[in-house]
Structure formats: C-alpha cells, structure tokens
Design an enzyme around this catalytic site. Structure first.
Site, PDB file in Angstrom:
ATOM      1  N   HIS A 145      87.952 -20.166 -35.902  1.00 29.54           N
ATOM      2  CA  HIS A 145      89.388 -19.967 -35.625  1.00 29.54           C
ATOM      3  C   HIS A 145      89.709 -19.970 -34.132  1.00 29.54           C
ATOM      4  O   HIS A 145      90.862 -20.144 -33.752  1.00 29.54           O
ATOM      5  CB  HIS A 145      89.854 -18.619 -36.176  1.00 29.54           C
TER       6      HIS A 145
ATOM      7  N   ASP B 101      84.291 -23.738 -45.613  1.00 32.28           N
ATOM      8  CA  ASP B 101      84.610 -22.586 -44.756  1.00 32.28           C
ATOM      9  C   ASP B 101      85.194 -21.478 -45.629  1.00 32.28           C
ATOM     10  O   ASP B 101      85.698 -21.732 -46.728  1.00 32.28           O
ATOM     11  CB  ASP B 101      85.623 -22.969 -43.665  1.00 32.28           C
ATOM     12  N   SER B 102      85.153 -20.270 -45.100  1.00 28.37           N
ATOM     13  CA  SER B 102      85.758 -19.146 -45.796  1.00 28.37           C
ATOM     14  C   SER B 102      87.266 -19.363 -45.951  1.00 28.37           C
ATOM     15  O   SER B 102      87.878 -18.793 -46.854  1.00 28.37           O
ATOM     16  CB  SER B 102      85.513 -17.869 -45.001  1.00 28.37           C
TER      17      SER B 102
ATOM     18  N   CYS C  90      81.392 -22.675 -40.919  1.00 26.59           N
ATOM     19  CA  CYS C  90      81.794 -21.273 -40.812  1.00 26.59           C
ATOM     20  C   CYS C  90      80.619 -20.535 -40.162  1.00 26.59           C
ATOM     21  O   CYS C  90      79.486 -20.610 -40.671  1.00 26.59           O
ATOM     22  CB  CYS C  90      82.068 -20.726 -42.214  1.00 26.59           C
TER      23      CYS C  90
ATOM     24  N   GLU D  87      95.335 -16.286 -38.689  1.00 28.33           N
ATOM     25  CA  GLU D  87      95.695 -16.444 -40.116  1.00 28.33           C
ATOM     26  C   GLU D  87      97.134 -16.014 -40.380  1.00 28.33           C
ATOM     27  O   GLU D  87      97.784 -16.530 -41.281  1.00 28.33           O
ATOM     28  CB  GLU D  87      94.770 -15.598 -40.994  1.00 28.33           C
TER      29      GLU D  87
ATOM     30  N   CYS E 200      83.288 -18.804 -33.425  1.00 24.09           N
ATOM     31  CA  CYS E 200      84.081 -18.642 -34.651  1.00 24.09           C
ATOM     32  C   CYS E 200      85.029 -19.824 -34.767  1.00 24.09           C
ATOM     33  O   CYS E 200      85.630 -20.249 -33.772  1.00 24.09           O
ATOM     34  CB  CYS E 200      84.880 -17.335 -34.607  1.00 24.09           C
TER      35      CYS E 200
HETATM   36  N1  DGL Z   1      85.173 -19.053 -40.484  1.00 24.21           N
HETATM   37  C1  DGL Z   1      84.749 -17.770 -39.983  1.00 24.21           C
HETATM   38  C2  DGL Z   1      83.745 -17.931 -38.848  1.00 24.21           C
HETATM   39  O1  DGL Z   1      83.583 -18.977 -38.257  1.00 24.21           O
HETATM   40  C3  DGL Z   1      85.915 -16.956 -39.497  1.00 24.21           C
HETATM   41  C4  DGL Z   1      86.797 -16.456 -40.593  1.00 24.21           C
HETATM   42  C5  DGL Z   1      86.160 -15.412 -41.474  1.00 24.21           C
HETATM   43  O2  DGL Z   1      85.799 -14.310 -40.985  1.00 24.21           O
HETATM   44  O3  DGL Z   1      86.044 -15.685 -42.644  1.00 24.21           O
HETATM   45  O4  DGL Z   1      83.071 -16.972 -38.533  1.00 24.21           O
END
Ligand code: DGL
Length: 280
Positions: free
Chosen positions: A200, A16-17, A79, A164, A198
């Site tokens: 999060h 993931d990012s 992600c 975050e 998403c």
């Molecule tokens: N993990 C990203 C997603 O599911 C969200 C966080 C990001 O923008 O890096 O889109």
C-alpha cells in the site's frame, strides 16, 4: 483439498490480502504486458498485517489453491505479509503435495536483492505492517545477502487503514507518516535508504518523499518485483511455457464487486471488470 489441476498453460496468478497488490500487478504488467493475469484480492478478510502466522498461512494457501484451480502454474504473492508468514511453508510443505511443477513466489526476496549498492552508510530502514516487521523476514533475508547492512524496522499500523479508507491525502495521513518516519530515523540516524515493505505504501509515496530528508533514498518494491519476475521467466523456460500470453487480466475479490471497483481506482488508472470468488 485441490481438485484435479489442469496441465494446460494458464495465466499468472497474483494474490494480495486486498488492493495493495494492484500496485505490484501494475508494475508487472508494465514490464510483461504480453502475459495473462488473474488477480485475487481477499478483501473480505484484509488486512492480514495484524493477523497471526497460522491464519495468514491458511488464508494464503486457500488463495494459492484457488489460483491453481483457475489454471495458474505460477502464483506471485504480491503481499509482504503473506510472503513473510506463508510463502516458505507453502513452498516447502504444500507444493510438493499439490503439484511439484507449480511455483509460488513472493515479494521479499526480489526486493532485498535490489538493495545492493543503494545504501552508502550500510544502514537501511524498513517500513512495513506490524506482521511483516514482527516476522523479521526482511532483516533475515538482508543478512543472507548483505551481512554488513544494519537493518532497522518500524511498524506502521495506521498506514494501510489510511489508504484503504481513502484518507491518503488527509492531514491524518501526514501525522502518522511523520510519526513513523521520525521514529525510524531516531532509532538509527545513519539510515540513508528506506525500503517500503508494504504494497500500500507506494500510494503514500509523495507524502513520504515530502517528509523524508532528501539524502535518503526511498525504495518502492513494485518495479524490482516486476524485473525479477521477468528475469525468472527467462531463466525458467519450463514455467514460461506454462504461461499464456494474450494480454488479459481478470480481477477477483472475496468482498463486494462494487466496493472493489470503487477502491481499485486509488490503485489503478483503468476501469476494470471484477468477479466474486470464494475462498475456503
Ligand atoms: N498487502 C499487505 C502487505 O503488503 C498490506 C495489507 C494487509 O495488511 O493486508 O503487507
């Protein structure tokens, strides 16, 4: 360039990012506890949501290559932004060159497969980062499987930063969650199912539930992704045989270890050992 890859079985890679993919990893571990996992969070360069296609693709490919070098034969892009902007190119262009027996899977397709039958009105809303909404990946995938479904997207640029920055419980979070949900339902009042596109957003689930009218179903993707992976491993014995099963998880971050440990508490119930990784 990737160095020589080991053909020995290894862990399942989860990328993931940043932290959000931990919500997906937790669900995967619930459903498939016997496997080994390596998680990489590219926290030093997150969020990916506002970044261009080219950059998200470059960063995601670097992480996939690193996970392959760490012994993974199967990598899950946990992600939505990376799945939307990088997955297809990696599958079509890069994997045949790197090793055609390795696999990279995303979260969008399994999430979309799960929505069949959930909406009675055939009007579905998607809440996601600006990048995922702009990519049109969800409407395109939904169109392939359920052409009768009308899809309306709403970009929520503030939701990831709120999580975050540990502001998920604040009044500020209430304000932005209400703003985006109201805007989505104004665009299409017939929506009776909202997909959280998403990683999060499950952290904001109780607040989202408070604001969304009771007749609207909320689809949180983690459990669908986990069950889809279980099904995939059952159908692909050749990949399953390449996955080790000792119930271990290693966590890596591109940012500081202490920062990751602290923030991961929002996403996980356990305290974890974290290591640093460099992507290039
Ligand atoms: N993990 C990203 C997603 O599911 C969200 C966080 C990001 O923008 O890096 O889109």
């Amino acid at each position: 360039m990737v160095s020589k890859l080991s053909q020995k079985p290894g862990p399942i890679g989860v990328f993931d990012s940043g932290y959000g993919g931990l919500t997906i990893l937790s669900e995967i571990k619930e459903v498939l506890p016997e496997y080994d996992y390596i998680y990489i969070g590219d926290n030093a360069r997150s969020p990916y949501g506002p970044r261009s296609f080219e950059v998200v693709y470059d960063f995601t490919l670097q992480a996939v290559q690193k996970l392959f070098e760490m012994g993974c034969h199967l990598v899950i892009l946990a992600c939505n932004t990376a799945s939307a902007k990088a997955l297809r190119t990696i599958q079509m262009k890069d994997l045949p060159k790197i090793d055609q027996n390795r696999r990279v899977l995303g979260v969008i397709r399994p999430t979309v497969e799960s929505i069949g039958g959930i909406s009675k009105t055939n009007h579905i809303g998607i809440l996601a980062t600006p990048g995922t909404i702009k990519s049109e990946s969800y409407p395109m995938e939904i169109e392939k499987l359920y052409p009768e479904v009308v899809v309306t997207g709403e970009a929520c640029p503030m939701w990831v930063p709120l999580v975050e920055n540990n502001e998920a419980e604040s009044e500020g979070a209430d304000f932005f969650i209400k703003k985006n949900i109201d805007s989505l339902l104004e665009k299409d009042p017939e929506i009776d199912a909202i997909l959280l596109g998403c990683t999060h957003y499950p952290i904001l689930l109780s607040k989202i539930r408070d604001i969304v009218p009771n007749n609207i179903h909320i689809i949180s993707q983690g459990e669908y992704v986990a069950h889809s992976l279980k099904d995939y491993l059952k159908r692909h014995k050749e990949i399953d045989d390449k996955c080790t099963k000792n119930s271990t998880t290693r966590y890596f971050t591109t940012e500081s270890i202490d920062k990751f440990k602290e923030s991961a508490k929002t996403f996980l119930d356990e305290s974890i050992h974290v290591e640093r990784v460099y992507l290039e």
